[in-house]
Scaffold this motif. Structure first.
Motif, PDB file in Angstrom:
ATOM      1  N   ASP A   1       0.881  -1.172   0.000  1.00  0.00           N
ATOM      2  CA  ASP A   1       0.000   0.000   0.000  1.00  0.00           C
ATOM      3  C   ASP A   1       0.917   1.219   0.000  1.00  0.00           C
ATOM      4  OD1 ASP A   1      -1.327   2.233   1.306  1.00  0.00           O
ATOM      5  OD2 ASP A   1      -2.873   0.876   2.065  1.00  0.00           O
TER       6      ASP A   1
ATOM      7  N   SER B   1      -0.606   6.713  -2.506  1.00  0.00           N
ATOM      8  CA  SER B   1      -1.836   7.106  -1.811  1.00  0.00           C
ATOM      9  C   SER B   1      -2.011   8.596  -1.525  1.00  0.00           C
ATOM     10  CB  SER B   1      -1.958   6.317  -0.499  1.00  0.00           C
ATOM     11  OG  SER B   1      -1.786   4.947  -0.731  1.00  0.00           O
ATOM     12  N   PRO B   2      -2.011   9.429  -2.587  1.00  0.00           N
ATOM     13  CA  PRO B   2      -2.300  10.857  -2.375  1.00  0.00           C
ATOM     14  C   PRO B   2      -3.798  11.079  -2.142  1.00  0.00           C
ATOM     15  CG  PRO B   2      -2.013  10.397  -4.706  1.00  0.00           C
ATOM     16  CD  PRO B   2      -1.745   9.110  -3.988  1.00  0.00           C
ATOM     17  N   ASN B   3      -4.178  12.317  -1.939  1.00  0.00           N
ATOM     18  CA  ASN B   3      -5.580  12.618  -1.672  1.00  0.00           C
ATOM     19  C   ASN B   3      -6.191  13.442  -2.790  1.00  0.00           C
ATOM     20  OD1 ASN B   3      -5.345  11.390   0.968  1.00  0.00           O
ATOM     21  ND2 ASN B   3      -4.140  13.202   1.511  1.00  0.00           N
TER      22      ASN B   3
ATOM     23  N   HIS C   1       4.393  12.038  -0.495  1.00  0.00           N
ATOM     24  CA  HIS C   1       3.830  11.041  -1.410  1.00  0.00           C
ATOM     25  C   HIS C   1       4.880  10.562  -2.409  1.00  0.00           C
ATOM     26  CE1 HIS C   1      -0.084  13.154  -0.274  1.00  0.00           C
ATOM     27  NE2 HIS C   1      -0.170  11.938   0.233  1.00  0.00           N
TER      28      HIS C   1
ATOM     29  N   HIS D   1      -4.051   3.562  -2.147  1.00  0.00           N
ATOM     30  CA  HIS D   1      -5.157   3.784  -1.205  1.00  0.00           C
ATOM     31  C   HIS D   1      -5.449   5.287  -1.169  1.00  0.00           C
ATOM     32  CE1 HIS D   1      -7.412   2.298   2.375  1.00  0.00           C
ATOM     33  NE2 HIS D   1      -7.130   3.453   2.939  1.00  0.00           N
TER      34      HIS D   1
ATOM     35  N   GLY E   1      -7.048   8.982  -0.969  1.00  0.00           N
ATOM     36  CA  GLY E   1      -8.083   9.600  -0.132  1.00  0.00           C
ATOM     37  C   GLY E   1      -9.173  10.146  -1.032  1.00  0.00           C
TER      38      GLY E   1
ATOM     39  N   TYR F   1     -10.752   7.647   9.152  1.00  0.00           N
ATOM     40  CA  TYR F   1      -9.606   7.106   8.397  1.00  0.00           C
ATOM     41  C   TYR F   1      -9.256   5.715   8.917  1.00  0.00           C
ATOM     42  CZ  TYR F   1      -4.712   7.328   6.637  1.00  0.00           C
ATOM     43  OH  TYR F   1      -3.511   7.096   6.026  1.00  0.00           O
TER      44      TYR F   1
ATOM     45  N   ASP G   1      -9.215   1.883   7.271  1.00  0.00           N
ATOM     46  CA  ASP G   1      -8.011   1.051   7.268  1.00  0.00           C
ATOM     47  C   ASP G   1      -8.282  -0.333   7.856  1.00  0.00           C
ATOM     48  OD1 ASP G   1      -5.663   1.712   5.962  1.00  0.00           O
ATOM     49  OD2 ASP G   1      -5.350   3.439   7.259  1.00  0.00           O
TER      50      ASP G   1
ATOM     51  N   TYR H   1       2.628  -1.170   4.502  1.00  0.00           N
ATOM     52  CA  TYR H   1       2.121   0.200   4.343  1.00  0.00           C
ATOM     53  C   TYR H   1       3.295   1.169   4.329  1.00  0.00           C
ATOM     54  CZ  TYR H   1      -2.232  -1.880   6.155  1.00  0.00           C
ATOM     55  OH  TYR H   1      -3.332  -2.663   6.366  1.00  0.00           O
TER      56      TYR H   1
ATOM     57  N   THR I   1       4.191   4.916   4.531  1.00  0.00           N
ATOM     58  CA  THR I   1       3.795   6.323   4.761  1.00  0.00           C
ATOM     59  C   THR I   1       4.836   7.017   5.612  1.00  0.00           C
ATOM     60  OG1 THR I   1       2.689   6.250   6.911  1.00  0.00           O
ATOM     61  CG2 THR I   1       1.379   5.540   5.006  1.00  0.00           C
TER      62      THR I   1
ATOM     63  N   GLN J   1       2.505   8.844  10.724  1.00  0.00           N
ATOM     64  CA  GLN J   1       1.349   7.946  10.823  1.00  0.00           C
ATOM     65  C   GLN J   1       1.661   6.682  11.617  1.00  0.00           C
ATOM     66  OE1 GLN J   1      -1.275   7.522   7.507  1.00  0.00           O
ATOM     67  NE2 GLN J   1      -0.451   9.301   6.449  1.00  0.00           N
TER      68      GLN J   1
ATOM     69  N   HIS K   1      -0.964   5.891  14.182  1.00  0.00           N
ATOM     70  CA  HIS K   1      -2.192   5.451  13.514  1.00  0.00           C
ATOM     71  C   HIS K   1      -2.110   3.955  13.194  1.00  0.00           C
ATOM     72  CE1 HIS K   1      -5.357   5.016  10.489  1.00  0.00           C
ATOM     73  NE2 HIS K   1      -4.425   4.592   9.646  1.00  0.00           N
ATOM     74  N   PHE K   2      -0.992   3.560  12.592  1.00  0.00           N
ATOM     75  CA  PHE K   2      -0.889   2.150  12.197  1.00  0.00           C
ATOM     76  C   PHE K   2      -0.720   1.235  13.405  1.00  0.00           C
ATOM     77  CE2 PHE K   2      -0.117   3.998   7.985  1.00  0.00           C
ATOM     78  CZ  PHE K   2      -1.067   3.273   7.294  1.00  0.00           C
TER      79      PHE K   2
HETATM   80  N1  ARG Z   1      -3.884   9.223   1.927  1.00  0.00           N
HETATM   81  C1  ARG Z   1      -2.996   9.110   3.042  1.00  0.00           C
HETATM   82  C2  ARG Z   1      -2.156  10.373   3.168  1.00  0.00           C
HETATM   83  O1  ARG Z   1      -2.025  11.132   2.248  1.00  0.00           O
HETATM   84  C3  ARG Z   1      -2.083   7.913   2.960  1.00  0.00           C
HETATM   85  C4  ARG Z   1      -2.767   6.573   2.965  1.00  0.00           C
HETATM   86  C5  ARG Z   1      -1.848   5.451   3.346  1.00  0.00           C
HETATM   87  N2  ARG Z   1      -2.484   4.156   3.325  1.00  0.00           N
HETATM   88  C6  ARG Z   1      -3.341   3.720   4.227  1.00  0.00           C
HETATM   89  N3  ARG Z   1      -3.839   2.502   4.082  1.00  0.00           N
HETATM   90  N4  ARG Z   1      -3.730   4.463   5.249  1.00  0.00           N
HETATM   91  O2  ARG Z   1      -1.601  10.618   4.220  1.00  0.00           O
END
Ligand code: ARG
Length: 604
Positions: A138, A141-143, A152, A178, A180, A333, A337, A359, A361, A365, A368-369
């Motif tokens: 994974d 994963s931009p938004n 990113h 993944h 956003g 979020y 996940d 993952y 990132t 984060q 979070h994970f």
């Molecule tokens: N979209 C998120 C960001 O820009 C990253 C996602 C990473 N992947 C995940 N499964 N949470 O910070």
């Protein structure tokens, strides 16, 4: 040399058990066997090292040397070991330095040259149904409607390289983006869209937003300042979630336009990735709540549904909650996940049937994970024999150690950053051509500077220990000296040069009459044969910089050999032997650059 390493280990184990370990100490043996043979702490100590006599000395209350003497005697008497090893030397307090036989090393060189993976073995790990294991990576994963930023970019480059390495080892890799593409921010975006383009709503295709990032900023500003807008935005979220046709159409429009911008970057970087955004997991969110309820892990706190995390506390020392459902019924979020994790481990067709999820990132984060993984473990959603890894990385900074900015103080756009690197690579190349009075076609100049420019950015990122912050400097990354992409490419170009000058047909290279005498030849041979072990260790800890450090050392070792040892102007058998080393260096380098997502060059 993985195969030899395994053979050595197995035989060492057998002899250790037969001659040293008494029955009552079998438990100790289990601990020892994990570290029976190691990489040597210094190159000159040999090919491997065995340090267990120091451990055994504590168990049996004898001096390590005494134990080592006895062990080495038994080892030397063993036929398989004496076939492999030239020498077993006891050093220091009781280390055993292992030196392999020359013919064993030469056989390895020959077999690696024939191997399409330059000697890297396929992983023999299989899943329960004896199929190749599947790994989800994974990354990127931009938004939607937001800038794809340098974080990113790091995720994209690191995630792509991890995927390539796992693919080479024979795993089925599912690369997932993944993105956003869901959440409350779409309420304000769609409302702003409706206000701006009210006359075009019947013909949505006509709507073109020139600058999505500006658009995002404008709607955020209205959301923060206009009460009535905020209210309509909230209503819009409900509409979107209930599947209102127009809302969905506008949501798609936003996603499509963002996607076009992301795709440009992926094209420039040559990244393959499958988009499966947060919205995909919508249908699976509800059952997260249900299952956590059933397992009695979910706790209601001030109207929100949360799981309180073990061992993770806030400033006041209270357990941190992972909020699964907000007071207003919305999901988070983290909820997505959790649903994604479950889906990925689930069996096909309603899941990916993966055995590992990685993952990639930024470090921010990590909590979070950690929270998501803990909840998943407590809910029993991570099947036996399966694993999850967060691969965190640090920030990219300017040379001043601050956030990367343009001279005008603006955040740098990825597109601009990549074209700047290509532009500078081109300037360097033109200077070089002028100094050497060389003339090249326009195509050559464009392609070479593109490969160097993009390669330099990727390599600068991958060669850092990813956990630390790193300072972004075009000058350093584009330099021909040091641990840089141009230096590796330059070494490759040198080898291509030898090949061009050499008029001997290819198939002669694999000839039987290979022999080596020069110290620098043996240094290069030993370096070349470490390649597979480097990759295997990366598979475990996902530290790509190990490969880069290895390549830098390999190139230095090769260049020393190239400078001191004549290759083409020597008698035939020497020439063949040395060209063989050039060929394996070339193969290893090319393959490695591929693993780093960097294109190769024959001239530069
Ligand atoms: N979209 C998120 C960001 O820009 C990253 C996602 C990473 N992947 C995940 N499964 N949470 O910070």
């Amino acid at each position: 040399m993985q195969v030899i390493f395994k053979e050595l280990t197995t035989n060492f184990e057998v002899i250790l058990l037969e001659s040293l370990i008494k029955n009552e100490k079998k438990e100790e043996f289990e601990k020892i066997r994990k570290n029976l043979i190691n990489q040597p702490s210094k190159e000159e100590f040999g090919d491997y090292q065995c340090n267990i006599c120091l451990v055994l000395s504590k168990i049996y209350k004898k001096s390590p040397r005494e134990i080592a003497n006895r062990f080495v005697k038994k080892l030397k008497a063993n036929k398989k070991i004496s076939n492999l090893c030239e020498d077993l030397e006891i050093a220091g307090p009781g280390f055993i330095n292992i030196k392999l036989k020359n013919n064993i090393l030469i056989e390895e060189i020959k077999s690696n040259i024939k191997c399409p993976r330059a000697g890297v073995p396929l992983s023999n790990k299989k899943n329960k149904n004896h199929l190749r294991k599947k790994v989800v990576v994974d990354f990127s994963s931009p938004n939607i409607a937001k800038e794809m930023h340098v974080g990113h970019l790091r995720s994209t480059i690191i995630g792509d390289s991890i995927s390539r390495i796992l693919e080479l080892r024979g795993y089925i890799v599912l690369r997932l983006n993944h993105i956003g593409d869901w959440g409350t921010q779409f309420g304000m975006l769609i409302t702003h869209l409706k206000d701006l383009y009210s006359s075009d709503l019947k013909k949505i295709d006509n709507i073109k937003i020139s600058d999505l990032v500006e658009f995002y900023k404008a709607s955020k500003k209205r959301f923060d300042n206009e009460k009535e807008f905020k209210k309509r935005s909230r209503e819009e979220v409900v509409k979107l979630q209930s599947g209102d046709r127009e809302s969905i159409q506008l949501w798609k429009l936003l996603c499509d336009q963002s996607r076009k911008e992301f795709d440009q970057i992926y094209k420039t970087l040559n990244i393959k990735i499958k988009e499966r955004g947060e919205s995909f997991y919508n249908p699976y969110l509800k059952s997260i709540i249900e299952d956590l309820n059933l397992k009695k892990i979910l706790i209601e706190d001030q109207g929100a549904k949360c799981v309180f995390l073990d061992g993770m506390t806030n400033k006041e020392g209270k357990p941190l909650p992972l909020i699964i459902q907000k007071k207003d019924g919305g999901f988070n979020y983290a909820t997505t996940d959790l649903a994604a994790l479950r889906y990925r481990f689930n069996k096909e067709p309603d899941g990916d049937n993966a055995t590992r999820i990685i993952y990639v990132t930024d470090h921010g984060q990590a909590n979070h994970f950690a929270g998501v993984f803990q909840v998943a473990k407590r809910a029993n959603w991570i099947p036996e024999d399966c694993e999850v890894n967060h691969v965190p990385f640090g920030l990219v900074q300017g040379i001043d150690g601050k956030k990367l900015k343009t001279r005008e103080g603006e955040t740098i756009r990825l597109k601009d950053l990549l074209s700047e690197s290509i532009k500078r690579a081109k300037e360097d190349l033109l200077k070089r051509l002028e100094n050497e009075s060389r003339s090249e076609t326009n195509d050559f100049i464009l392609n070479t500077s593109r490969v160097i420019g993009i390669g330099a950015v990727k390599y600068a990122d991958l060669s850092q220990n990813r956990i630390t912050n790193y300072q972004f400097s075009f000058e350093k990354m584009l330099s021909l000296n040091g641990n840089t992409a141009p230096y590796l490419l330059y070494t490759l170009v040198r080898i291509s040069g030898i090949n061009r000058k050499n008029n001997m047909p290819e198939d002669n290279i694999n000839s039987e009459s290979i022999s080596y005498s020069h110290d620098l030849e043996w240094k290069l041979i030993r370096k070349l044969l470490k390649f597979d072990e480097v990759l295997i260790s990366i598979e475990k800890d996902l530290m790509i910089n190990r490969l880069c450090n290895y390549l830098f050392e390999l190139c230095q070792t090769f260049n020393r050999f190239y400078d001191k040892v004549p290759i083409l102007k020597v008698e035939m058998s020497k020439k063949i032997s040395r060209l063989t080393l050039c060929a394996l260096t070339e193969k290893t380098l090319k393959l490695s650059l591929e693993l780093l997502g960097i294109e190769s060059l024959e001239r530069m």
